[in-house]
Design a protein around this motif. Structure first.
Motif, PDB file in Angstrom:
ATOM      1  N   ARG A 473       0.752  -1.215  -0.017  1.00 35.26           N
ATOM      2  CA  ARG A 473      -0.273   0.434   0.357  1.00 35.26           C
ATOM      3  C   ARG A 473       0.785   0.994   0.250  1.00 35.26           C
ATOM      4  N   PRO A 474       0.614   1.426  -0.717  1.00 37.74           N
ATOM      5  CA  PRO A 474       1.326   3.657  -0.702  1.00 37.74           C
ATOM      6  C   PRO A 474       1.319   4.200   0.409  1.00 37.74           C
ATOM      7  N   ARG A 475       2.269   4.841   1.039  1.00 33.71           N
ATOM      8  CA  ARG A 475       2.751   5.095   1.986  1.00 33.71           C
ATOM      9  C   ARG A 475       2.736   6.314   2.473  1.00 33.71           C
ATOM     10  N   PHE A 476       2.515   7.029   1.808  1.00 31.74           N
ATOM     11  CA  PHE A 476       2.877   8.678   1.405  1.00 31.74           C
ATOM     12  C   PHE A 476       1.779   8.734   0.865  1.00 31.74           C
ATOM     13  N   ALA A 477       1.051   8.280   0.527  1.00 34.65           N
ATOM     14  CA  ALA A 477      -0.331   8.646  -0.342  1.00 34.65           C
ATOM     15  C   ALA A 477      -1.556   9.612   0.126  1.00 34.65           C
ATOM     16  N   TYR A 478      -1.926   9.907   0.930  1.00 31.53           N
ATOM     17  CA  TYR A 478      -2.559  11.061   1.354  1.00 31.53           C
ATOM     18  C   TYR A 478      -2.026  11.896   2.134  1.00 31.53           C
ATOM     19  N   PRO A 479      -2.477  12.847   1.288  1.00 33.11           N
ATOM     20  CA  PRO A 479      -2.151  14.309   2.236  1.00 33.11           C
ATOM     21  C   PRO A 479      -2.806  14.493   3.334  1.00 33.11           C
ATOM     22  N   PRO A 480      -2.282  15.346   4.527  1.00 35.35           N
ATOM     23  CA  PRO A 480      -2.602  15.973   5.289  1.00 35.35           C
ATOM     24  C   PRO A 480      -3.632  17.138   5.146  1.00 35.35           C
ATOM     25  N   GLN A 481      -4.170  17.484   6.212  1.00 38.93           N
ATOM     26  CA  GLN A 481      -5.347  18.667   6.152  1.00 38.93           C
ATOM     27  C   GLN A 481      -4.180  19.851   6.740  1.00 38.93           C
ATOM     28  N   LEU A 482      -3.876  18.907   7.468  1.00 38.43           N
ATOM     29  CA  LEU A 482      -2.775  20.442   8.422  1.00 38.43           C
ATOM     30  C   LEU A 482      -1.621  19.751   8.905  1.00 38.43           C
ATOM     31  N   VAL A 483       0.126  19.911   8.462  1.00 35.09           N
ATOM     32  CA  VAL A 483       1.190  20.156   9.495  1.00 35.09           C
ATOM     33  C   VAL A 483       1.581  20.931  10.278  1.00 35.09           C
ATOM     34  N   VAL A 484       1.892  19.762  11.269  1.00 32.37           N
ATOM     35  CA  VAL A 484       2.377  20.712  12.450  1.00 32.37           C
ATOM     36  C   VAL A 484       4.095  20.149  12.704  1.00 32.37           C
ATOM     37  N   VAL A 485       5.219  22.033  12.880  1.00 29.30           N
ATOM     38  CA  VAL A 485       6.286  21.129  12.840  1.00 29.30           C
ATOM     39  C   VAL A 485       6.684  21.696  14.572  1.00 29.30           C
ATOM     40  N   ASP A 486       8.019  20.903  14.846  1.00 35.13           N
ATOM     41  CA  ASP A 486       7.989  21.234  15.907  1.00 35.13           C
ATOM     42  C   ASP A 486       8.551  22.725  15.955  1.00 35.13           C
ATOM     43  N   GLY A 487       8.358  23.566  16.449  1.00 32.49           N
ATOM     44  CA  GLY A 487       8.994  25.006  16.714  1.00 32.49           C
ATOM     45  C   GLY A 487       8.641  26.466  16.688  1.00 32.49           C
ATOM     46  N   GLY A 488       8.813  26.870  15.983  1.00 35.52           N
ATOM     47  CA  GLY A 488       8.656  28.706  16.152  1.00 35.52           C
ATOM     48  C   GLY A 488       8.494  29.115  14.658  1.00 35.52           C
ATOM     49  N   LYS A 489       8.954  30.473  14.420  1.00 37.24           N
ATOM     50  CA  LYS A 489       8.910  30.542  13.586  1.00 37.24           C
ATOM     51  C   LYS A 489       9.985  30.320  12.708  1.00 37.24           C
ATOM     52  N   PRO A 490      11.955  29.996  12.759  1.00 37.31           N
ATOM     53  CA  PRO A 490      12.418  29.774  11.423  1.00 37.31           C
ATOM     54  C   PRO A 490      12.126  28.660  10.676  1.00 37.31           C
ATOM     55  N   GLN A 491      10.968  27.332  11.696  1.00 39.96           N
ATOM     56  CA  GLN A 491      10.807  26.321  11.141  1.00 39.96           C
ATOM     57  C   GLN A 491       9.482  25.395  10.268  1.00 39.96           C
ATOM     58  N   VAL A 492       8.936  27.295  11.206  1.00 42.89           N
ATOM     59  CA  VAL A 492       7.414  26.978  10.094  1.00 42.89           C
ATOM     60  C   VAL A 492       8.198  27.886   8.742  1.00 42.89           C
ATOM     61  N   ASN A 493       8.743  28.750   8.740  1.00 48.42           N
ATOM     62  CA  ASN A 493       9.251  29.420   7.048  1.00 48.42           C
ATOM     63  C   ASN A 493      10.021  28.293   6.336  1.00 48.42           C
ATOM     64  N   ALA A 494      10.871  27.236   6.686  1.00 46.37           N
ATOM     65  CA  ALA A 494      11.410  26.583   6.336  1.00 46.37           C
ATOM     66  C   ALA A 494      10.504  25.594   5.970  1.00 46.37           C
ATOM     67  N   ALA A 495       9.765  24.740   6.523  1.00 44.87           N
ATOM     68  CA  ALA A 495       8.764  23.953   6.128  1.00 44.87           C
ATOM     69  C   ALA A 495       8.011  24.915   5.145  1.00 44.87           C
ATOM     70  N   ALA A 496       7.490  26.060   5.085  1.00 45.34           N
ATOM     71  CA  ALA A 496       6.685  26.755   3.820  1.00 45.34           C
ATOM     72  C   ALA A 496       7.290  27.295   2.861  1.00 45.34           C
ATOM     73  N   LYS A 497       9.202  27.523   2.473  1.00 48.35           N
ATOM     74  CA  LYS A 497      10.238  27.273   1.507  1.00 48.35           C
ATOM     75  C   LYS A 497       9.900  25.789   0.757  1.00 48.35           C
ATOM     76  N   ALA A 498       9.952  25.093   1.718  1.00 46.32           N
ATOM     77  CA  ALA A 498       9.868  23.048   0.859  1.00 46.32           C
ATOM     78  C   ALA A 498       8.663  23.068   0.157  1.00 46.32           C
ATOM     79  N   LEU A 499       7.476  23.177   1.002  1.00 42.32           N
ATOM     80  CA  LEU A 499       6.915  22.805   0.396  1.00 42.32           C
ATOM     81  C   LEU A 499       6.039  23.772  -0.933  1.00 42.32           C
ATOM     82  N   LEU A 500       6.943  24.811  -0.847  1.00 39.20           N
ATOM     83  CA  LEU A 500       6.662  25.723  -1.996  1.00 39.20           C
ATOM     84  C   LEU A 500       7.636  25.653  -3.097  1.00 39.20           C
ATOM     85  N   GLU A 501       8.535  25.072  -3.272  1.00 40.39           N
ATOM     86  CA  GLU A 501       9.549  24.884  -3.834  1.00 40.39           C
ATOM     87  C   GLU A 501       9.119  23.219  -4.276  1.00 40.39           C
ATOM     88  N   LEU A 502       8.202  22.728  -3.604  1.00 40.59           N
ATOM     89  CA  LEU A 502       7.635  21.379  -4.235  1.00 40.59           C
ATOM     90  C   LEU A 502       6.143  21.776  -5.281  1.00 40.59           C
TER      91      LEU A 502
END
Length: 637
Positions: A473-502
């Motif tokens: 069974r595909p293990r990563f085929a389901y998108p979440p409605q919300l991604v939570v990262v452990d951290g503050g502003k720097p970690q969130v912006n880094a994750a947002a940039k990664a999503l945008l690049e994809l």
């Protein structure tokens, strides 16, 4: 919502008193007391109110007050009104149990022993409450063996008197049968008084008296009577084996303690008589509407002793701010002096800590039940969606956490919650190469990229078709409605940039910073502050803490394996095959160090000589780094 200035009172008195806030339906929503009515009420109409206080003031449409002569009278009236109106914004005690009491009616001509779930009958002596009904019934059966006081109802007793025939309990020795005059009224009352003494005080005096009576009966050759007294003495001793005193017999007190969490608090009461716990009870408080400065311990004292006579001593884990006023009120309630204190050392402090642990267990059990409550999870998800302005409920939440020690041995975890519940089959771990000197933000971008690249690769796969063909069974085929990262502003912006690049723009993202539990959104200069006691914040913390736990466990196992590999590399004459064999067998330095010479030698390919070499090498290694596995902090040796 009402504008508080529209009903702000003027010409307020400076006397002590009690005030009530009413909503549009004329329901009392909050009751409070004040040493100075004017100063206290004016504080509700300022501009810097805390969240829940502001909500209460905006819900109300009017306020009134009653002047009294002293703070003690104000406290008494406050407790009375809280009990009468049960206001939404005062402390609400949840007690889903009706606790049983052991009761004996001493005013009756023939006192009766019974179990009751109500403490309202005048002239009845109560013992308890007992937190477990089965324990009380066991105690009940033991007591009527020792003191065969009647336990039948009034109708059954009168029926036996008319028929002159005792019931089965009389036949088997569990009742003295005063209904058929086996004992007189005075003898039966003496039995009842001895029973009360047995429950209230040390059994030593009673045991000594029964033993003396047994010896006298034996000396007079009244062997049947002596045998009954012997059996009664054995029953007394067995009864107290199960409730053996572990405290000083001079301790007669009630002990109150609170354990508080984000959304709820639990309160426990233990009743101590002659060094024995004779009763216990617990409550849970929902903090959703509780005002920020509301005193839980004060409310608890008002609830308990507004209905029951207080003992001479009450021990608490934290003294309320108005402890001197409460102590005066308790003294009035009892008619004699009452001491309210917070122990700081010794046996009483240990007792308070034990009651606090009991409160903690009560809250754990309560929250475990709530965790499976779909309504609670649904309201938390709805609140998260509202606060973060999501287009839909976050039915699937994925949370990512990074774990490392000083930038090395870096790992990441992904945990998944669906409908507010953990879905452990979808948890994932990521090993991250730290050769490039990754920090938390770069590592977060890296793991987000890896996870969502897999999503892009697998999202168009037909799951049913793949399963039918025997593929995984595909293990990563389901998108979440919300991604939570452990951290503050720097970690969130880094994750947002990664999503945008994809090219992924339809997945919501936030970060939860540990220090102040702030919720950060991408590219926002200010965080969102959830109400401190909200179900939504509690769920986000639960998700974040689970991700942290999962990452720490993976990090620990990876680090242990790396340390073992490093150690085995230093052993002379140990080749790759035998190193692999040792790694497979032991898995960590700790396990290897615990092994005996024979256990090492038994590993395939090792033998006695190499086992001795390995053991000598292990013993010369420096002590391992001491690490707090909850925080990742390196501790002092």
């Amino acid at each position: 919502m009402t504008d508080p200035q529209s009903y702000r009172p003027s010409n307020l008195p400076t006397d002590p008193g009690v005030y009530r806030f009413f909503d549009k339906d004329e329901k009392v929503i909050y009751v409070g007391k004040a040493k100075n009515i004017k100063n206290r009420l004016n504080s509700y109409f300022g501009s810097n109110l805390q969240i829940k206080t502001r909500r209460m003031v905006n819900t109300a449409v009017r306020v009134d007050w009653t002047i009294v002569n002293s703070e003690v009278e104000a406290l008494q009236l406050e407790f009375t009104w809280i009990k009468q109106y049960n206001p939404d914004f005062n402390v609400q005690f949840k007690d889903d149990k009706s606790y049983p009491y052991l009761a004996i009616d001493l005013n009756s001509e023939f006192p009766r022993l019974f179990i009751s779930r109500s403490k309202k009958i005048p002239g009845v002596k109560y013992f308890g409450p007992y937190s477990h009904a089965w324990a009380l019934r066991s105690t009940f059966e033991t007591l009527i063996k020792i003191y065969p006081v009647r336990t039948c109802s009034e109708s059954n007793f009168k029926s036996a008197v008319r028929s002159k025939r005792q019931c089965l309990l009389g036949d088997i020795g569990r009742c003295a049968a005063p209904c058929v005059e086996w004992v007189s009224s005075d003898e039966h009352k003496k039995l009842a008084n001895d029973l009360v003494l047995f429950l209230e005080k040390s059994p030593q005096e009673i045991s000594t008296r029964i033993e003396d009576q047994m010896k006298i009966a034996a000396a007079a050759e009244e062997y049947e009577k002596a045998a009954k007294l012997r059996d009664q003495l054995d029953a007394i001793n067995k009864a107290f084996e199960s409730t053996d005193r572990f405290l000083n017999e001079n301790i007669d007190a009630d002990v109150l303690a609170i354990h508080e969490e984000i959304t709820h608090a639990a309160l426990s009461q233990f009743i101590i008589v002659a060094g024995r716990i004779t009763g216990s009870r617990s409550w849970v408080v929902d903090r959703a509407n509780l005002l920020e400065d509301e005193g839980i311990i004060s409310a608890m004292i008002g609830k308990i002793y507004g209905e029951n006579k207080p003992p001479a001593e009450i021990l608490v884990d934290l003294l309320p701010e108005d402890s001197s006023v409460i102590e005066q009120w308790l003294t009035t309630q009892r008619g004699r002096s009452v001491s309210l204190s917070q122990p700081v050392r010794g046996e009483k402090l240990e007792l308070v800590q034990m009651v606090k642990r009991n409160a903690n267990q009560t809250l754990i059990q309560y929250l475990s039940k709530r965790a499976n409550d779909a309504a609670v999870s649904g309201s938390a998800l709805a609140e998260i969606a509202g606060q973060l302005e999501l287009a839909e409920l976050p039915l699937r939440i994925e949370c990512f956490d990074i774990s490392n020690i000083q930038g090395t041995s870096m790992v990441a975890s992904m945990v998944v919650f669906e409908d507010g519940q953990p879905k452990k089959s979808d948890y994932r771990r990521f090993s991250i190469s730290d050769e490039a000197g990754f920090d938390d933000t770069r590592a977060m971008a890296h793991v987000i990229t890896r996870r969502f690249k897999r999503y892009l690769d697998e999202k168009d796969i037909d799951v049913a078709e793949a399963t039918a063909q025997g593929a995984d069974r595909p293990r990563f085929a389901y998108p979440p409605q919300l991604v939570v990262v452990d951290g503050g502003k720097p970690q969130v912006n880094a994750a947002a940039k990664a999503l945008l690049e994809l090219g992924i723009t339809d997945v919501a993202l936030c970060g939860l910073a540990k220090r102040l539990e702030e919720v950060w959104l991408p590219n926002n200069s200010e965080p969102i502050i959830f109400p401190r006691h909200s179900e939504a914040l509690y769920l986000l913390q639960k998700v974040r803490d689970e991700a942290h736990r999962f990452a720490i466990n993976f990090h620990r196992s990876k680090r242990s394996k790396m340390m073992l590999e490093s150690l085995l590399d230093e052993v002379t004459g140990l080749g790759e095959v035998r190193r692999k064999s040792l790694l497979t067998h032991f898995g960590s330095v700790t396990a290897l160090k615990k092994a005996t010479l024979l256990e090492l030698a038994a590993v395939p390919g090792i033998g006695a000589k190499m086992a001795k070499t390995i053991m000598d090498q292990v013993e010369t290694q420096p002590a391992a780094i001491n690490i707090d596995m909850q925080s990742g902090e390196i501790l002092d040796a």
